[in-house]
Scaffold this motif. Structure first.
Motif, PDB file in Angstrom:
ATOM      1  N   HIS A  69       0.852  -1.194   0.000  1.00  8.97           N
ATOM      2  CA  HIS A  69       0.000   0.000   0.000  1.00  8.97           C
ATOM      3  C   HIS A  69       0.883   1.237   0.000  1.00  8.97           C
ATOM      4  N   ASP A  73       6.104   4.019   5.521  1.00  9.32           N
ATOM      5  CA  ASP A  73       6.884   2.968   6.196  1.00  9.32           C
ATOM      6  C   ASP A  73       7.062   1.731   5.302  1.00  9.32           C
ATOM      7  N   HIS A  74       6.328   1.701   4.172  1.00 13.56           N
ATOM      8  CA  HIS A  74       6.415   0.590   3.209  1.00 13.56           C
ATOM      9  C   HIS A  74       7.031   1.020   1.873  1.00 13.56           C
ATOM     10  N   ASP A 168      -0.097  -4.359   7.577  1.00 12.64           N
ATOM     11  CA  ASP A 168      -1.090  -3.397   8.080  1.00 12.64           C
ATOM     12  C   ASP A 168      -2.518  -3.915   7.996  1.00 12.64           C
ATOM     13  N   HIS A 203       4.270  -5.207  10.713  1.00 14.25           N
ATOM     14  CA  HIS A 203       4.951  -4.564  11.839  1.00 14.25           C
ATOM     15  C   HIS A 203       5.214  -5.519  12.995  1.00 14.25           C
TER      16      HIS A 203
HETATM   17 ZN   LIG Z   1       2.643   0.180   8.127  1.00 11.22          ZN
END
Ligand SMILES: [Zn+2]
Ligand SMILES: [Zn+2]
Length: 227
Positions: A69, A73-74, A168, A203
């Motif tokens: 997505h 953070d990705h 996520d 995560h």
């Molecule tokens: Zn994330």
């Protein structure tokens, strides 16, 4: 078992405990060519590359990067990976615009007190299910909206196991991300139906039995009041 190895040819090469606290987990599939799932937040590309070196794999073979997505953070490492290795970037069409326009809110860059430059992608997934065929190996990318409109989950069957990558899946579900609880409900039901043996999360790491995978998904379904 080799360093970082989850199952034959599948590795975790980055994540909050491995490369940088701000990174979502980064997974690597070695099929002769190397496929990365997500890239971390952007501060740790060198460490990720170094970890791939430690596996004695050739970084120049990172041919494809599948993004789960559009959150920083990705995706934060995408510009650097593209520059270094010319990797092709895959993402669902509904999550592509924030990358392409460098939208600081929808990429959540502002949350992480950073910026993300406008970055073109190469392939936009368009269907509920898309299959990448690499040699004999199918990699299935499922559209699983909820956390964001263009979130995907990825699974493959290898070495007698079904491995699911669901970053996520836990949320959060926030209006500013375009989250949708009804979509999330349908998506997580689909994930339960896959009956995966191993869950590689974004995560919180890796869950290694069917029961752990199911319990993990159900715990969030209960938390969001759909179970
Ligand atoms: Zn994330
Ligand atoms: Zn996210």
């Amino acid at each position: 078992m080799k360093l970082f190895e989850i199952i034959k040819d599948i590795f975790i090469v980055g994540g909050p405990e491995i490369t940088d606290g701000r990174d979502g987990c980064i997974y690597l599939i070695n099929l002769g060519e190397l496929i990365l799932i997500d890239t971390g937040a952007g501060w740790s590309v060198d460490k990720i590359v170094n970890n791939i070196n430690k596996l004695e794999l050739d970084n120049s073979k990172i041919s494809k990067i599948i993004l789960t997505h559009c959150h920083i953070d990705h995706i934060g490492g995408v510009p650097e990976f593209k520059k270094m290795f010319g990797s092709k970037i895959y993402i669902h069409k509904l999550d592509a615009p924030p990358l392409e326009s460098g939208d600081q809110i929808l990429t959540a860059a502002t949350w992480y007190q950073t910026t993300f430059p406008p970055t073109p992608v190469d392939v936009k997934f368009n269907f509920p299910e898309e299959i990448l065929l690499i040699g004999e190996q199918k990699i299935i990318c499922l559209h699983t909206p909820g956390h964001t409109p263009g979130s995907i989950c990825i699974y493959l069957d290898r070495d007698g196991k079904r491995i699911l990558f669901a970053q996520d899946l836990h949320g959060p579900l926030l209006e500013e991300f375009g989250s949708n609880l009804g979509d999330w409900d349908r998506s997580t039901k689909k994930l339960l139906d896959l009956d995966a043996d191993i869950l590689c999360e974004g995560h919180f790491g890796i869950y290694k039995t069917k029961k752990e995978v199911k319990d993990y998904i159900l715990s969030y379904r209960r938390q969001y009041g759909v179970e």
